[in-house]
Every structure is written in C-alpha cells, then in structure tokens.
Design a protein around this motif. Structure first.
Motif, PDB file in Angstrom:
ATOM      1  N   THR A 156      39.116  32.446  43.102  1.00  6.84           N
ATOM      2  CA  THR A 156      39.443  33.879  43.173  1.00  6.84           C
ATOM      3  C   THR A 156      39.941  34.419  41.821  1.00  6.84           C
ATOM      4  OG1 THR A 156      41.597  33.264  44.057  1.00  6.84           O
ATOM      5  CG2 THR A 156      39.992  34.021  45.627  1.00  6.84           C
ATOM      6  N   GLY A 159      37.270  32.557  38.718  1.00  8.95           N
ATOM      7  CA  GLY A 159      35.830  32.670  38.855  1.00  8.95           C
ATOM      8  C   GLY A 159      35.074  31.360  38.983  1.00  8.95           C
ATOM      9  N   ASP A 226      36.602  38.333  36.746  1.00  7.09           N
ATOM     10  CA  ASP A 226      37.805  37.881  37.426  1.00  7.09           C
ATOM     11  C   ASP A 226      39.024  38.090  36.541  1.00  7.09           C
ATOM     12  OD1 ASP A 226      37.941  35.469  35.640  1.00  7.09           O
ATOM     13  OD2 ASP A 226      36.007  35.139  36.614  1.00  7.09           O
TER      14      ASP A 226
END
Ligand code: HEM
Length: 433
Positions: A156, A159, A226
């Motif tokens: 999360t 990435g 991300d």
C-alpha cells in the motif's frame, strides 16, 4: 525537584521492577501512589502520569510538552534518544516544524476516505496467508501475521510486496534492533558507554533493512503512484527518505501484527464470544459490530503502544501538581486501559462493553471517552489509526470465516518492547471450520 509523591521503593527495586515487567510495574505504581508519581529509574526526573485528563493534556499541548525523553534522562554520550538515533528523523521521532511538514505530507495517504482503495490488497494478502495453512497444523500466529502486515504495508505505501526472504529478514532485524529498547531508554542513562555500544549494535542490526530500502527506492518511478514515490519526488535527501521508510516499516506493521495476534489469542480463550463472532462474520463479512468490538477490546487490553514519553518544555501544572521544565513524563495506555476506576472488571476480555446490547450496535462506552488511547491523541496521534483498524478488521474476518484457532500449549505471555508483543512464539493450532 518537586513535592510529588515518590514511589517509595529503592532505586534498585524500581529498576528491577521495570526490567521484570515494566507495564505491570507501572500499573502497580499508579495503584499504590496515585495519578502522578515520581520514579527513580533514570538520572533525571521521571514522572508517571495516569490521570486521563492530564494525559490528554500532555498529548494535546505541543507548546508545553514535546515528544521523547528530556535531555536529563537521555544517554549523556549521545545527547539523543535511542529511538531517534536508530530511526533517524522520521515522522515518529522528528519535532517542531519538520514534523508538521512531514505530517501534512504523509497523513492524507492514510485518510479514512482513501481506505477503500486498500481493501483489495488487504483481502488478497489475508487470503495469500491462509492459503498456505494446513488443517490441524500448529503455527506461530505472530510470525504469520507479521509477514502479512508487512506485505500489506509495503504494497500500500511503497507500491511493491516484499519477498518471503525479505519479510523474514525484516522480522529478525527489527527484533534485534528493538530488544530491550524501552527499558534501555531509561536504564542506559546510568551506563552511557554501554548504552552507546548498544545503540550502535541496534543500528547495525538494521543493515539488511537499509538494503531493502535501497531496492525499494530503485524501482522504476513510472510504475508507481504511492507514498514512497511521492516522498522521493518531493526531493527528500537519501537520509530523510531512509528515516521515513524505516519509520513506516517499524510503526506500520509490528503494531497491527500484535493487535491481530492478541485478538486471536483472546478469542481462543473465550469460546462463547468466538462463536458469536463467527456467526456475525458469516452474515456480515467485515463490518459487524461485534468484530469491531473485538478489535476495540483487544486494543484496550493489549495496547500495542503501551507507553508514550513526553518532556515538559516549561513549568506546568498537571493533575494538580506543579512540574518544572525538563521533566520526563511517562504516559501509559496500558495502565489507563486497566484502571478499575474507569473500567469494570478491567482484566477481562469483554467485547460486549463496546455494544449496546448482546447483539446491539457498536458504541463507545463513557469510560472510553476519557481513558482509552490506543492511538494516542493530539498532534502526534497515530497517523494511520483508521488504516490499522480497517486492516485488522479485514484480516481477522478472513481468518475467522474459515478457521478455528486454539492454543497449542500454554496461553502466551506479554513481552513489552517498543510494542506489546507475545513472549516467544504464539503457537496456535489451526483447523478448518
Ligand atoms: C493497531 C495498530 C496501531 C497502533 C495501536 C498504533 C499506535 C500509535 C500511537 C499510540 C502513536 C502515538 C505515539 C506517541 O504519541 O508517542 C502512533 C504514532 C504513529 N503511528 Fe501508529 N499505530 C498503529 C498502526 C500504525 C500503522 C499501520 C502505521 C503506518 C502505516 C502507523 C504509523 C505511525 C506513525 C508514522 C506515527 C507517528 C505520528 C507522529 O508522530 O506524527 N501506525 N501510533
């Protein structure tokens, strides 16, 4: 220094109490001496504060209180807290304007409205974990959850998923780097040379993670959108990037791992509650009020961050007592959450205290509005509390839907490090439902 109540036992006895079982020692100190008590466990003054309102004040008011140990209680040799020396100046340990800037940058990533975008990753990682489980096997649930929460975090926030070998390496390195850390932070003040050596050894223990961070940073940028990418694009120096990544790795998976492991452990000891949660999970796979209550109750009884530290920046009055600047204050969610003045039968795992009736809606009990701080409070409160609760709920519901977990051997005991972990392995027998 002050007219504060003293603990009353000798310095040696107090330090022995901390080394043996720090949360328990603090709880007893509060029960015996009241809401504010001076301990003799470091060179400089250290105060244990357990009044809920004063605790919230110390967390909320960052003009008069600052994070970390006062210089008087730190390792003279380093002039810096061990945590900061090891982690660098990341979100968890930085102060002042630098902290405010980083917080503004990182917080949106974990904002509740973004959480839905992570659900699929969390579900798939939970399923990946259980797909390797064999009916009747005995597993170390703590180690198993640690790998899964690490993969969730790296997918999360960075990435990419870490390999199994990297996950094992992170676990071993973190273990070596955080051993005795909370206690050390107090004790090494008496032996600076030893303290310095220890801190250097801890830093060295993180060499493998440094390698992993290097590899994460080397990923092709065009494939990413991300937090790691945004941090790198913001022009942070290599040292600052390392500090933020290390901070997120440390703060972002040990905590959720412990919560998951203690939730399973507590449920295994309460067959009635477990049956009710199982029934709920079948009907409502994620959002059920009882499941949420199980998470709240787990964080009450086993708060992963069991201790927070602040220092006074100026003269203050707390819990009716005057404290000068330069005092170290210990604030303990563990003690607060087990205080029988605020919680009935506090040592019992009772999720129903979070519900309006046997199968009612979720509520926050009156006592919790004051004396419940699993994620801290104020400007330094957990940046990812909502993310963590969502993650724990999803993983737990996937596990409970298909599996029964029972103790394999004696119930686990607590080991207070930076986080409240189980001592040794948490072995449980898993069987298909
Ligand atoms: C059940 C899980 C978790 C618990 C109980 C927890 C608890 C806490 C607490 C109590 C603090 C405040 C410490 C203090 O004031 O001294 C904190 C701060 C922090 N947490 Fe969490 N946390 C959890 C999960 C996470 C996750 C999943 C992440 C990252 C993805 C995270 C990242 C952080 C960071 C970066 C800070 C420092 C915030 C700042 O100082 O501005 N935590 N956490």
């Amino acid at each position: 220094m002050t007219d504060l109540p003293r603990h009353g036992r000798s310095r040696v006895a107090q330090i022995a109490g901390i080394v043996r079982n720090a949360p328990d020692f603090l709880q007893r100190a509060a029960e015996r001496c009241g809401d504010i008590v001076q301990l003799d466990v470091a060179r400089g003054p250290v105060v244990l504060l357990t009044d809920p309102d004063a605790t919230r004040t110390a967390l909320a008011d960052n003009k008069r209180f600052s994070k970390g140990f006062a210089p008087s209680a730190q390792i003279g040799h380093l002039g810096e807290s061990p945590m900061r020396t090891i982690l660098g100046d990341g979100l968890l340990t930085s102060r002042g304007e630098r902290h405010r800037q980083r917080r503004r940058f990182i917080q949106p990533e974990f904002h509740p409205h973004r959480l839905g975008t992570y659900d699929e990753i969390i579900r798939s990682e939970a399923d990946r974990m259980t797909s390797s489980w064999r009916d009747g096997a005995i597993i170390d649930v703590h180690a198993t959850f640690a790998e899964t929460t690490l993969r969730i975090l790296t997918r999360t926030a960075f990435g990419t998923a870490v390999s199994d070998a990297d996950a094992a390496m992170v676990r071993t390195s973190m273990d070596a780097a955080t051993r005795w850390m909370a206690i050390n932070a107090i004790l090494v003040a008496f032996a600076p040379r030893l303290g310095h050596r220890q801190v250097l050894a801890r830093r060295a223990a993180l060499a493998g993670i440094d390698g992993l961070i290097g590899r994460l940073l080397a990923q092709p940028a065009e494939t990413r959108n991300d937090l790691l990418f945004r941090l790198a694009a913001a022009g942070l120096s290599d040292g600052d990037l390392r500090a933020e990544l290390l901070t997120l790795l440390l703060a972002g998976h040990e905590t959720s791992t412990n919560a998951l492991a203690w939730a399973c452990h507590a449920l295994a000891g309460q067959p009635g509650v477990l049956a009710a949660v199982n029934a709920e999970v079948e009907a409502d796979p994620v959002e059920g009020p009882l499941l949420r209550a199980v998470v709240d109750e787990t964080l009450r009884l086993y708060p992963p961050i069991w201790l927070m530290v602040r220092q006074t920046l100026s003269d203050v009055v707390l819990a009716g007592r005057r404290l000068p600047a330069g005092i170290t204050i210990l604030l303990s969610p563990y003690v607060l959450h087990r205080d029988r003045r605020w919680w009935s039968h506090p040592a019992e795992f009772d999720p129903y205290r979070w519900l309006t009736g046997p199968s009612g809606t979720h509520r926050t009990p009156v006592e919790a509005r004051r004396a419940y701080l699993p994620f801290g409070a104020g400007p330094r409160a957990c940046v990812a509390g909502a993310f963590a609760v969502n993650e724990i709920m999803i993983v737990l519901s996937r596990v409970l839907r298909d599996w029964h977990l029972r103790y394999a051997g004696a119930p686990a005991r607590m080991l207070p490090r930076v986080t409240l972990r189980p001592r040794g392995e948490m072995r449980m027998r898993i069987s298909r439902r």
